[in-house]
Each structure stands twice: as structure tokens, then as C-alpha cells.
Design a protein around this motif. Structure first.
Motif, PDB file in Angstrom:
ATOM      1  N   ASP A  18       0.825  -0.941  -0.398  1.00 24.96           N
ATOM      2  CA  ASP A  18       0.133   0.024  -0.062  1.00 24.96           C
ATOM      3  C   ASP A  18       0.995   1.060  -0.444  1.00 24.96           C
ATOM      4  O   ASP A  18       1.288   1.738   0.900  1.00 24.96           O
ATOM      5  CB  ASP A  18      -0.892   0.064   1.440  1.00 24.96           C
ATOM      6  N   LEU A  19       1.350   1.605  -0.660  1.00 20.81           N
ATOM      7  CA  LEU A  19       2.510   2.919  -1.113  1.00 20.81           C
ATOM      8  C   LEU A  19       1.876   3.501  -1.630  1.00 20.81           C
ATOM      9  O   LEU A  19       0.990   3.756  -3.093  1.00 20.81           O
ATOM     10  CB  LEU A  19       4.192   2.269  -1.866  1.00 20.81           C
ATOM     11  N   TYR A  20       2.233   4.534  -1.689  1.00 21.94           N
ATOM     12  CA  TYR A  20       1.702   5.721  -2.223  1.00 21.94           C
ATOM     13  C   TYR A  20       2.544   5.972  -4.049  1.00 21.94           C
ATOM     14  O   TYR A  20       1.855   6.181  -5.339  1.00 21.94           O
ATOM     15  CB  TYR A  20       1.908   7.460  -1.591  1.00 21.94           C
ATOM     16  N   LYS A  21       3.347   5.894  -4.327  1.00 19.18           N
ATOM     17  CA  LYS A  21       3.947   5.886  -5.447  1.00 19.18           C
ATOM     18  C   LYS A  21       5.595   4.106  -5.827  1.00 19.18           C
ATOM     19  O   LYS A  21       5.682   3.758  -4.841  1.00 19.18           O
ATOM     20  CB  LYS A  21       4.974   7.318  -5.888  1.00 19.18           C
ATOM     21  N   LYS A  78       7.695   3.785   5.972  1.00 18.48           N
ATOM     22  CA  LYS A  78       6.641   2.132   5.851  1.00 18.48           C
ATOM     23  C   LYS A  78       7.566   0.912   5.493  1.00 18.48           C
ATOM     24  O   LYS A  78       7.489   0.581   6.379  1.00 18.48           O
ATOM     25  CB  LYS A  78       5.823   2.964   5.316  1.00 18.48           C
TER      26      LYS A  78
END
Lengths: 296, 427
Positions: A232-235, A278
Motif C-alpha cells: 500500500d504505497l503512494y508511489k 513504511k
């Protein structure tokens, strides 16, 4: 180079170390055959721009690149007059006591050719590859203009007249989807969404592009990146990041991943601080264990 | 190519169109001519060719893939309708091109200024006296009966919406400070190349994009209908892109259905694609979904974001805090509209609001028509009012809360009396 089948095109791509899915091969092949622009979308770093470069190489022709940005206008996309030269010219004639005619001043020798004009110049023997990069960064005004150019490949310069080509360029348009591009433009194009590659494909890409990377390292890196893409990462890291990371680790003489080196070089893979935090430490160690168990 | 195949191909096109894909005859012709270049016998090539020619939105790819699989697997006679049911249910909400039934009530007059001329006033409004309308303007949405809410919807559709402009990087001839060489030189030719007067260019102005993210959870239920009307009216009135989302437990984009010109049909379509009406509230998760899926795509160009929620959050507060901070960093102005701010004894103490407050630029009520008018005013004057001092410190937070609370003074309307406009007092 003229292609007679999708297979032929794909193997030519592979010879140039570009590993393309069958779907992309089909889109490219049809773009060439039907003379339609190819609209490529996908996350950053999946090799959209690369497609145009390889294509130019394949067709043994020029790659003309137009980088889009907001406010991109005719002066930077199509043509501009060389004012400095024009003024010098006027002064020069003035010194001689002559007058300059307007026709002379707005002649081809004072014309600065920007990418779109270059791409449709009459003098071209072969169609060029025109890359319109990151169209989503431009604005509606430019999109509307582009739509016009793409429909008949002609440009009118008031002072000179209409410039038209019998060898229209192969057009590749890319978008990162930071903005929705207008439907009318997309409708003119063949559309292809470039997804992140599968483990096997990505490993193939790494090995093709960086043959010097140890096999074990390449497998581990690819596995690690694939695991990151599940998170679940932003980029999410693109293929570009996989290649960067591999290059970095090869430069550091690594033959395998270990938790320390992963933490130290994570910046090559993740570009947001939140994401780095994270993954770093515990999470990275866990992924690494899984990857090692899976791919070794 | 045999006739049967062509027949099937055209039928396939029709099926896709019925599923909501943007297929036109030109595209189908392209596909037919593309078939000359590929081996039709090879199913995957035919699949990819059809896909690249017929689809031009990533969202449509899964729908296409499934329809292709179902359509070309077996002959039409042996289709199992049940298999198609699932696809039909996931059909794309249609865009504005839909044919709509005759209008039952006048749709919002988007081109009309708010001060619509008297002939255009509906019967209902004519029968209302001035003081009645004043009362209605200040009556809480949640306390309205059916007739009142109908009247308010009418009044709402006449609100004049405008969002402040921003300078774009596109230039046009004007009074700016950038020299326009092309025009300067052209002009100088009249005086034999002597430049007497410079021509200039100035940045072009464009209205800011607007993004509305509305809470439709159980606690907001009393407001939901009217707020959807309000969002619809705003979208219809503004020329720039307006993106609309709703959430209770998950985020749904409702921009497309709202584009339909018939309001009733639009709201009905919204009703169909949203399936968590009046559910629980997970603001943090929903904002995260927004930031992930849509943030990069719709937040560019100095967008203004409106969040409409009462802040009753049952989700993860840490997450809410983080996602609010991210949203704040990516937009020009973040405005939180809270219907509860209209209540005299409301204090923004819920955990959700507490977490969100430090990241909000404006915290405003949205419980009656007057508050919407105030909002319209603010949106039109974003540039004039400097960015409010914000809640980075404990004291700042108190300030912004008080700013919100002070607005309550407008909610007890002087009975039919004269009052200053709310905007006059708020700025």
C-alpha cells in the motif's frame, strides 16, 4: 524497416533489448499499418517514452520529441521567427541605405523550426517518429491544436503558407494521467495501457538491459520490487526504478540483497518519505525473507 | 473475411456500446481494416487489435476483456444470460450523451444569473412572501419538510457559482511585462524596423478546478439529498472541471452521472452507482482512496477542495490526520463544510474533526441556504482574502474554530427583518 507481422516486430524490439507484451506489439504494429497515433498511458517509469525511442531506432529515422508543459504554445511547439536575426537584417540593410521587403524578412531562413514543424517537413525522405511526451502536462488549448495537426498533418504559417507532408510522422503520445486527456484526442489514437510487468517479464528486462548484473541479484531485486508493488504505497516503483536499483547495487559490487544494503539504497526505489519509512527496517527484512525463500 | 464474421463483429460493437463503451462506426471500420494486417485465426492478436482500437480508457479495459471472453467463446444461441447479467450490472454510467426524458421541472438555469427575472420565478416562489423566503434561507436543511425542501432546491439552482481564477502559464497579448517579440516586430515594420512601442504578453487567467468530496454516511442522511442538489447545481454552473466524490465506507466518483443535464436522472444514476448510502463513516480510508486513486489526476492546476462532512468518524484517526495533511499539500485551498456548525451548541470536539482541523483552510457551516450563499461568495473571492492563519499551533487551532463558531450568529434570523449579507460580516 518494413514489418510484415507482429512476430517480426516483436523480435526486432527484443533485439534492441525492449521486452514488449504481445498487446503492445499489436498496438505498435497496427499504429504503423494504419498510420494512426499511438496513445500510451501508464504509471511513471514503465517505459512509455522508451517505446518511441526504440521505434525510431527500428525504423532508422529521427526521433523528434516534444515535451509538453502548461502554456505550451505555437512559438515553442511549431515555429518561431528568429527575431535577433531579423533585426540584424533590418539594420544591415539600413546601413546600406536599402529597405527590407516583408517577404524577405519572413522567409524560411528566419524561421525557427520547432518539433511539430520539423516532423512534417516536406524535405523528409522517411517519416519521422514524433514523440509527444506527457501530454497530460499541457492544457486544453494545446490539446485542441494538436487534434487539428494530427487530423491532416498540415500547418499554416501566415507569412509563408501551408506546409504539408506526404510522409506523415509516426506519432507516439504518452500520458502519466495527472489529468484526464480529452476524449476527442484519445479517439483519434490507438490506446494502450502499459502495466507493470510480471516477475518473469521484469526479470527478462533486467537481464536484457543490465547483463552485467549477477543472476541471483537480478532475481532478488525483481522479486523485491514485485513484492513492493503489492504494498500500500503512494508511489509504486516502476521498471525504471528496478533498473536504477540494479545499476546502483552492481556499482556497489553486491551479489545478493541483504537487509543493510536494502535500507541504505531504498532511496533508489521509493520516492516518497512516507513510503521509505513504511518499508525501511522490519518490513524490508520480512519482504527479503519471503523473496529469498521464493526465488532462490 | 466471411459475412458471418463481419456480422458478429458488428454485433460485438453493439454489445460494447450497450455496456457503456464509447464505440462509434468509425472505430468499427478501423477494426475491420486492421483485420487485414493480422491473422484473425490467432485469437490473442484479434483480441489485442480490438482492444487497442475500441477502448481508450483504462477503466474500461476489464469490462472489455470480460465482454470479449463471453462474446467470442460460444455462438450467440448458446449464451447464458446469467453470465451477461454481471456485466450489465457493472455497466458504465453513461456520460452526457444520453438521451433524456422530457424535463419535469426546469433544470438549473446555468446561464442565468442568480437574480433571475421575475417571469422565471416558479409559482411556488411567487406565492412566497419576502419574509417567507428569508426564513427559508436560514432554515436548517435537516428540519425542512418536503415542500420547503422543494422550494429550497429551486432557490439553490439560482445560486451564482464562480471560483476564483489563477494565472496559468499560457500567455496572451495584453498589458503584462513580458515582451511579445512577434507582435513588436510586426508592428515595427510599419516604421521601417524602428521599434517605437513594445507589445506585451500577460498570463491568461483560468478558473480553478473544484473538487467536492461529500460524506453520505448515516449521520449525514438528513442533508444528503439537498447537498447532492447543491453539488449538481455547482457542477452545472461552473465551466471548469468539477470532480465530485461521495463516501461513507468507501469512495465513489460521481462526476460522470452528474454531467447529465436532467437533474432527476442524474441523481437517479448517482443512486445506482453508490452502494453504501447511509453507511458508517470512514473518512480517513475514503480520503486515502481519493489521494491514491484520484489525487494525482484531479488535483493539479491549483484546485480547490471542498469536503462536506460532520466529522463523525469511526475509522482510524491517525490515518485521517495523515491523509488530510497529504491532501492539504496537494491543493490550493482545502475547505471543510460541516452542517453541524449551524447548531448553536456545536463544538468541533469529535476525534475526526480534531484530527482534520489543523489542515483545513476554512471551516464553514453548510446547513442552510444562507451558508451556501456565503460559500459562493468565498469561492469567488479566494484570491482577495489572504489565506487564513491556520491552526499549526494550539492557539491557531482555537482561532480557526472560533472563526467557525462565530458564524452561528447568522443562524438565528431576525424575523423578516433587514440584515447585512453574511459575506459582508464574514470577511
Amino acid at each position: 524497416m518494413e514489418f510484415t507481422s507482429i512476430d517480426e516486430l516483436q523480435s526486432a524490439l527484443r533485439e534492441r533489448n525492449y521486452i514488449a507484451e504481445r498487446g503492445l506489439g499489436t498496438s505498435l504494429y497496427l499504429a504503423l499499418k494504419l498510420g494512426r497515433p499511438l496513445f500510451l498511458e501508464g504509471e511513471a517509469g514503465v517505459g512509455k517514452t522508451e517505446v518511441a525511442k526504440i521505434l525510431a531506432d527500428l525504423l532508422d529515422t529521427d526521433l523528434i520529441r516534444l515535451q509538453c508543459y502548461e502554456g505550451l504554445d505555437v512559438h515553442h511547439a511549431v515555429y518561431e521567427w528568429n527575431y535577433t536575426r531579423q533585426m540584424m537584417h533590418i539594420r544591415l540593410f539600413e546601413a546600406r541605405g536599402d529597405k527590407v521587403s516583408e517577404a524577405e524578412l519572413f522567409g524560411p531562413e528566419f524561421l525557427l523550426r520547432r518539433p511539430l514543424l520539423q516532423a512534417i517537413e516536406e524535405s523528409r525522405q522517411k517519416p519521422a517518429v514524433l514523440l509527444i511526451d506527457e501530454i497530460d502536462r499541457s492544457d486544453e488549448e494545446f490539446e485542441a491544436f494538436l487534434l487539428e495537426v494530427l487530423s491532416d498533418f498540415q500547418i499554416t504559417i501566415p507569412e509563408i503558407g501551408t506546409i504539408k507532408t506526404s510522409n506523415p510522422p509516426v506519432v507516439v503520445i504518452t500520458s502519466n494521467r495527472t489529468r484526464e486527456v480529452h476524449d476527442a484526442l484519445k479517439r483519434r489514437c490507438l490506446y494502450y495501457w502499459i502495466d507493470y510487468p510480471s516477475f518473469e517479464k521484469e526479470l527478462e528486462i533486467v537481464q536484457a538491459r543490465l547483463p552485467q548484473a549477477p543472476a541471483k541479484l537480478a532475481r532478488q531485486i525483481t522479486g523485491f520490487i514485485q513484492a513492493l508493488r503489492e504494498m500500500d504505497l503512494y508511489k509504486l516503483p516502476g521498471v525504471a526504478e528496478t533498473l536504477d536499483w540494479t545499476t546502483a547495487l552492481v556499482a556497489l559490487d553486491q551479489t545478493a540483497l541483504d537487509p543493510v544494503i536494502v535500507d541504505e539504497t531504498l532511496g533508489a526505489v521509493l520516492k516518497y518519505q512516507d513510503d521509505v519509512e513504511k518499508v525501511k527496517g522490519e518490513q524490508a527484512r520480512l519482504i527479503l525473507e519471503r523473496v529469498k525463500a521464493g526465488v532462490d | 473475411m466471411n459475412g458471418q464474421f463481419l456480422h458478429n463483429l458488428l454485433l460485438f460493437g453493439r454489445v460494447l456500446r450497450r455496456l457503456g463503451l464509447d464505440i462509434n462506426p468509425g472505430r468499427m471500420m478501423d477494426l475491420v481494416s486492421a483485420l487485414d494486417h493480422i491473422e484473425i485465426g490467432r485469437k490473442s492478436d484479434f483480441f489485442h487489435a480490438a482492444r487497442t482500437l475500441l477502448v481508450h480508457e483504462r477503466e474500461d479495459l476489464p469490462l472489455f476483456d470480460e465482454a470479449f471472453e463471453l462474446f467470442w467463446r460460444k455462438p450467440a444461441e448458446s449464451w447464458d444470460l446469467r453470465e451477461w447479467q454481471g456485466l450489465i450490472r457493472r455497466r458504465k454510467p453513461k456520460g452526457p450523451a444520453v438521451t433524456h426524458p422530457p424535463l419535469k421541472e426546469p433544470a438549473p438555469e446555468t446561464d442565468e444569473p442568480a437574480s433571475a427575472s421575475s417571469q422565471e420565478l416558479s409559482v411556488m416562489e411567487v406565492t412566497r412572501t419576502y419574509s417567507d423566503r428569508e426564513l427559508l434561507r436560514h432554515k436548517n436543511f435537516a428540519e425542512m419538510d418536503a415542500e420547503e425542501s422543494e422550494a429550497v432546491k429551486q432557490m439553490m439552482s439560482r445560486l451564482l457559482w464562480k471560483v476564483s481564477e489563477r494565472r496559468t502559464r499560457r500567455k496572451r497579448p495584453g498589458k503584462g511585462h513580458l515582451i511579445d517579440m512577434r507582435r513588436t516586430l510586426r508592428r515595427s515594420l510599419r516604421s521601417e524596423g524602428e521599434v517605437f512601442r513594445w507589445a506585451y504578453r500577460e498570463p491568461k487567467l483560468k478558473p480553478r478546478p473544484l473538487i467536492v468530496i461529500a460524506d453520505i454516511s448515516g449521520s449525514m442522511e438528513r442533508y444528503t439529498r439537498l447537498l447532492l442538489h447543491f453539488i449538481y447545481g455547482m457542477k452545472a454552473a461552473l465551466s471548469q472541471p468539477v470532480e465530485a466524490f461521495v463516501f461513507s465506507t468507501r469512495l465513489t466518483r460521481i462526476t460522470r452521472p452528474l454531467q447529465i443535464r436532467d437533474l432527476d436522472l442524474a441523481l437517479k444514476n448517482v443512486g445506482q452507482i453508490v452502494n453504501d448510502w447511509a453507511g458508517g463513516t470512514r473518512i480517513g480510508e475514503s480520503l486515502k482512496a481519493f489521494n491514491f486513486e484520484w489525487g494525482r489526476r484531479v488535483l493539479g492546476r491549483g484546485a480547490v477542495v471542498l469536503i462536506i462532512s460532520d466529522g463523525w468518524d469511526r475509522g482510524n484517526v491517525e490515518l485521517l490526520k495523515r491523509e488530510m495533511a497529504r491532501l492539504k499539500r496537494n491543493c490550493h485551498r482545502l475547505i471543510w463544510l460541516n452542517p453541524l456548525l449551524g447548531a448553536p451548541d456545536y463544538e468541533p470536539l469529535t476525534r475526526g474533526i480534531q484530527a482534520a482541523l489543523p489542515h483545513i483552510d476554512n471551516f464553514l457551516p453548510v446547513h442552510n441556504l444562507a451558508s451556501l450563499e456565503d460559500l459562493a461568495n468565498r469561492l469567488a473571492n479566494l484570491n482577495a482574502s489572504s489565506r487564513p492563519v491556520l491552526a499549526r499551533t494550539g492557539q491557531g487551532r482555537l482561532e480557526s474554530v472560533q472563526q467557525g463558531l462565530s458564524m452561528k450568529s447568522f443562524d438565528t434570523p431576525p424575523f423578516g427583518g433587514r440584515r447585512t449579507t453574511s459575506s459582508g460580516r464574514l470577511e
